[in-house]
Write a protein that holds these residues in place. Structure first.
Motif, short mmCIF file in Angstrom:
data_model
loop_
_atom_site.label_atom_id
_atom_site.label_comp_id
_atom_site.label_asym_id
_atom_site.label_seq_id
_atom_site.Cartn_x
_atom_site.Cartn_y
_atom_site.Cartn_z
N TRP A 195 38.17 46.53 31.55
CA TRP A 195 37.21 46.12 32.57
C TRP A 195 37.89 45.27 33.64
N TRP B 182 40.25 47.34 35.77
CA TRP B 182 39.48 48.15 36.73
C TRP B 182 39.01 47.29 37.89
N CYS B 183 38.55 46.08 37.61
CA CYS B 183 38.08 45.18 38.67
C CYS B 183 39.21 44.80 39.62
N SER C 197 40.19 48.39 41.56
CA SER C 197 39.15 49.18 42.19
C SER C 197 38.85 48.69 43.61
#
Length: 84
Positions: free
Chosen positions: A13, A16-17, A20
């Protein structure tokens, strides 16, 4: 086993943060997400108790910092004048 799964989810997570384009948390948000990703990575791949306790401390502080940042930005954006 369950804790490794939790750390792995946090690692994915947070990574990805960081990478992204959809997450618009600015520089401080990316730094906090990077800290979470690094701490979760260390917790998954280390067997030492000292590393695990330090990783847990870093995870708690980084998630708290993201929460404080979110709260401050929400207050700031609610008091800002709307653009015309």
């Amino acid at each position: 086993m369950i804790m490794n799964g939790v750390y792995l989810v946090l690692l994915l997570w947070a990574a990805w943060c960081v990478f992204s384009q959809n997450v618009k948390d600015g520089v401080f948000g990316r730094i906090f997400y990077s800290a979470i990703a690094i701490a979760a990575f260390a917790a998954v791949f280390s067997d030492h108790a000292v590393t695990m306790s330090r990783s847990n401390q870093i995870l708690v502080v980084a998630v708290a910092c993201i929460g404080v940042r979110h709260f401050v930005m929400k207050l700031y954006n609610s008091h800002r004048k709307p653009r015309i």
